[in-house]
Design an enzyme around this catalytic site. Structure first.
Site, PDB file in Angstrom:
ATOM      1  CG  ASP A 305      65.453  51.253  38.567  1.00 44.92           C
ATOM      2  OD1 ASP A 305      64.695  50.646  39.176  1.00 44.92           O
ATOM      3  OD2 ASP A 305      65.918  50.588  37.395  1.00 44.92           O
TER       4      ASP A 305
HETATM    5  C1  BGC Z   1      63.765  48.069  37.373  1.00 44.28           C
HETATM    6  C2  BGC Z   1      62.774  49.013  36.759  1.00 44.28           C
HETATM    7  C3  BGC Z   1      61.405  49.086  37.589  1.00 44.28           C
HETATM    8  C4  BGC Z   1      61.787  49.300  39.074  1.00 44.28           C
HETATM    9  C5  BGC Z   1      60.529  49.300  39.999  1.00 44.28           C
HETATM   10  C6  BGC Z   1      63.819  47.795  38.853  1.00 44.28           C
HETATM   11  O1  BGC Z   1      64.411  46.780  39.167  1.00 44.28           O
HETATM   12  O2  BGC Z   1      65.291  48.306  36.890  1.00 44.28           O
HETATM   13  O3  BGC Z   1      62.523  48.925  35.533  1.00 44.28           O
HETATM   14  O4  BGC Z   1      60.641  50.022  37.114  1.00 44.28           O
HETATM   15  O5  BGC Z   1      62.587  48.109  39.451  1.00 44.28           O
HETATM   16  O6  BGC Z   1      59.857  48.275  40.168  1.00 44.28           O
END
Ligand code: BGC
Length: 752
Positions: A305
């Protein structure tokens, strides 16, 4: 008879092999091409494929225009061979902007890179193509789960996939498969609710909608199962806070959705940003490799993530340096890292390989999976925006699908004296912070990450008030208060209430996403409760419409409300869907996908243990049991009534080989056509691990005209009655179980 190779005549065998041959050619040649590429790649090029960078590092937004910084782009794509990009800077782009941007990025890669490996763009399109202006937005997953309609889940995902791919993007960071078991958690709206079977069922339908049968098909995109594992259960209820989840519980309530989705062939998995029992999941070789790869057999791409590799050093503190964090996460099993705003990840990973701390073969395994994904989504066939895909944007049927989804999500929680549906000639006061807001209809991830900037929404999107007004010219509006606690004329709203026949008060939460959505208290904000109390002085019936991402506690004002509609965050057609339900143009059929708590300190899920209900009395010393949420999981009223009868079981005993078939007759006993969901629960009476009071095992939704009845058939197998035992393996223990269908219950036995 089973055919064995040596019993088949040679000619037939050759014929069969001949038929199979063409099917194998492309796969084999793709594999070969992947190996050839890996053979030619430098370490830097391999690491580049494992690096995902946010477009914000290279793109500038000025008002509504966007511009790529060519030097920065070349530094990332050519000098550092970065293989995938993602996201927007601040807001959604038009279809044309996406096309121009993606084509120009891809052109640099195809013209100037040594090996011409196309770039993979990824986006969060979590309830529609929410980063493309003009896209259709659906209810968030919580609302989708309330529909209990697998087809709605599939179609909403398919429309999302089409509009994402039409934008030139082939990889979607969705769906969330975390079970929403902590009501404070600010991402509950992104989940399919608290029950893991419901999460699994809805999740599978969504994955089918995203991925279809073939990712080369321009109507589909690769999906991403997130956030593996245990992200949704932080002990404080805050986003990205530590979770303490024993493995037996992880496997019982959080893992099954991922297991099922991996089995269904989903292509990628994103890792939980948090930590479980003191171990950040990004550094957990056990969860990422032993469980995900070895046990579940996942062979797709594991993606980190946002910035979570670096955070092993900066936040979790299990690594002393960023480089050590890179080592730990790659060792644990990360293939692709959302870095996302610098290139140190790549530098450190190259160093680690050169130092032989990470073997090159380990890196090759990740690169192989990433290249396979790029082949699968057709990037090697057509790296540029596909003209055929672009045709799938903004089709009229999408709006219809969004309306159907939003309508079916509406969950009627209370309807005293049949206050609803409202007659269309009534004098209605529409008030409350949600009544004139498009952002509360859409929630998180709506044209901006937080969803709070209304400038990017279509200008003609009806708010709840506008949608009501279009059906009833006598409706009047006064906001009364906003979501931030400002009194915008509560007294005036109360005065206007005196002239109305009925009041529709629109309460809940404005949009928020992730950590900014953390709250200290689950109670509905005080000022909204004050508004209701002031309105109630008029003694007019009050209908509350709740647009909210989670279940804000309404206990104190609930007695003042005649009717309550839980609308979740229903998306672009939310206003219309709410008005349809208010006036009876649509009969609500949503069922709560979570337990609606009565108190902000009582958080039991429906499938809690007996001990959670036990109350010890001092005098006389005895126990009683109590579970008293505001509304139970599965609850939801209709404007008609249904009955269940004629419950029959094919046998009393389930064995491993012999499932039980259960028949039940459902009848619409009211005067309006409607849809009903029958939920089948089981209750294990005695087990070696304390059983839950009940567990959802099956559900079916059916539509019935007044007076019509239908027979529904369910099958219960031994696996349906299983739980995770002391040895962390699924087990069905011999003994008695109750099967519960509405008010009916029957005891069955399981025998090995
Ligand atoms: C979130 C994810 C998301 C990722 C990419 C993160 O802050 O937890 O769910 O897919 O960002 O944008």
């Amino acid at each position: 008879m089973t055919l064995q190779a040596n019993t088949i005549p040679k000619a037939i065998l050759f014929f069969i092999l001949f038929l199979l041959l063409p099917l194998h050619v492309p796969a084999q040649s793709e594999e070969k091409r992947i190996e050839e590429l890996i053979g030619k790649m430098t370490i830097e090029e391999k690491v580049g494929q494992m690096t995902n960078i946010a477009i914000g590092m290279m793109l500038y937004e000025k008002g509504d225009t966007i511009a790529l910084d060519q030097d920065k782009l070349r530094n990332v794509l050519i000098k550092h061979s970065v293989g995938s990009l993602q996201n927007v800077v601040n807001h959604a782009y038009t279809l044309e902007q996406w096309h121009t941007m993606i084509n120009s990025i891809q052109k640099i890669v195809m013209d100037e890179s040594r090996l011409k490996i196309p770039m993979l763009y990824a986006i969060d399109a979590v309830h529609g193509a929410n980063y493309t202006i003009g896209s259709t937005l659906f209810p968030h997953n919580l609302g989708i789960a309330a529909t209990r309609n697998r087809e709605i889940a599939r179609i909403s995902a398919e429309v999302t996939a089409k509009e994402v791919r039409a934008s030139g993007i082939r990889y979607n960071f969705s769906p969330v498969l975390d079970a929403g078991r902590h009501p404070l958690w600010p991402r509950i709206a992104e989940t399919f609710g608290e029950d893991i079977y419901l999460v699994k069922q809805m999740g599978l339908s969504v994955i089918e909608g995203y991925e279809g049968n073939n990712l080369k098909d321009v109507a589909h995109v690769a999906s991403c199962l997130k956030h593996y594992l245990g992200y949704s259960y932080p002990s404080s209820g805050k986003d990205r806070a530590p979770a303490y989840i024993p493995e037996i519980m992880l496997r019982e309530y959080f893992l099954p959705s991922f297991t099922a989705a991996v089995k269904a062939g989903a292509r990628t998995v994103m890792i939980n940003s948090g930590e479980i029992n003191g171990e950040p999941v990004h550094a957990s070789k056990y969860l990422l490799t032993t469980v995900l790869r070895d046990e579940l057999g996942f062979n797709g791409v594991v993606i980190s993530d946002w910035e979570d590799v670096k955070k092993l050093a900066t936040r979790h503190r299990v690594a002393a340096t960023y480089k050590e964090a890179v080592y730990q996460s790659v060792e644990a099993g990360i293939d692709l890292c959302i870095v996302p705003m610098e290139l140190d990840f790549s530098t450190f990973l190259v160093e680690l390989i050169r130092e032989k701390r990470i073997p090159e073969e380990r890196i090759n395994a990740s690169v192989r999976r990433i290249l396979k994904l790029k082949f699968d989504v057709g990037l090697f066939d057509q790296p540029y925006v596909e003209i055929e895909a672009a045709k799938n944007f903004g089709l009229p049927e999408y709006k219809k699908a969004a309306l159907e989804a939003a309508r079916e999500s509406m969950t009627l929680l209370k309807n005293n004296n049949n206050t609803l549906p409202l007659a269309k000639n009534k004098k209605i006061l529409v008030t409350g912070p949600g009544a004139g807001s498009v952002t509360t209809l859409h929630g998180a991830w709506s044209y901006t990450w937080q969803g709070t900037n209304a400038n990017y929404f279509a200008k003609d999107l009806p708010t709840i008030f506008k949608a009501i007004k279009s059906k009833n010219k006598n409706a009047v509006y006064h906001q009364g208060t906003d979501f931030t606690g400002t009194d915008l004329g509560i007294a005036k709203a109360a005065a206007m209430a005196k002239d109305a026949d009925v009041i529709v008060v629109c309460l809940g939460e404005d949009a928020y996403a992730e950590t900014p959505g953390n709250i200290e208290d689950l109670r509905l904000p005080e000022i909204q409760q004050q508004l209701v109390k002031a309105l109630s002085k008029s003694n007019k019936p009050i209908v509350a419409v709740l647009t909210q991402g989670r279940t804000r506690v309404i206990r104190e004002i609930e007695p003042l409300l005649s009717s309550i509609i839980m609308a979740y965050w229903p998306g672009s057609e939310g206003g219309n869907a709410i008005a349809d339900v208010l006036f009876g143009d649509f009969n609500p059929s949503g069922k709560l996908p979570v337990t609606y708590p009565r108190y902000s300190g009582s958080f039991s899920t429906y499938d809690h243990k007996y001990l959670e209900e036990a109350v010890e009395h001092v005098d006389p010393y005895s126990y009683s049991f109590s579970f008293n949420p505001q509304y139970e999981f599965g609850f939801g009223l209709s404007y008609t009534t249904f009955s269940n009868s004629d419950l029959t079981f094919s046998a009393d005993t389930v064995t491993r080989e012999r499932p039980i078939t259960i028949h039940v007759k459902v009848k619409n006993t009211g005067t309006m056509s409607g849809e009903e969901t029958i939920e089948l629960y089981s209750a294990d009476l005695v087990a070696s691990i304390t059983p839950s009071l009940k567990r959802l095992r099956k559900f079916q939704k059916t539509s019935l005209e007044p007076g019509e009845s239908k027979e529904l058939v369910f099958t219960i197998t031994s696996e349906d009655l299983a739980f995770v035992g002391k040895d962390l393996k699924m087990v069905t223990e011999e003994g008695e179980f109750d099967i519960i269908l509405g008010k009916e219950k029957k005891r069955i036995f399981y025998k090995q």
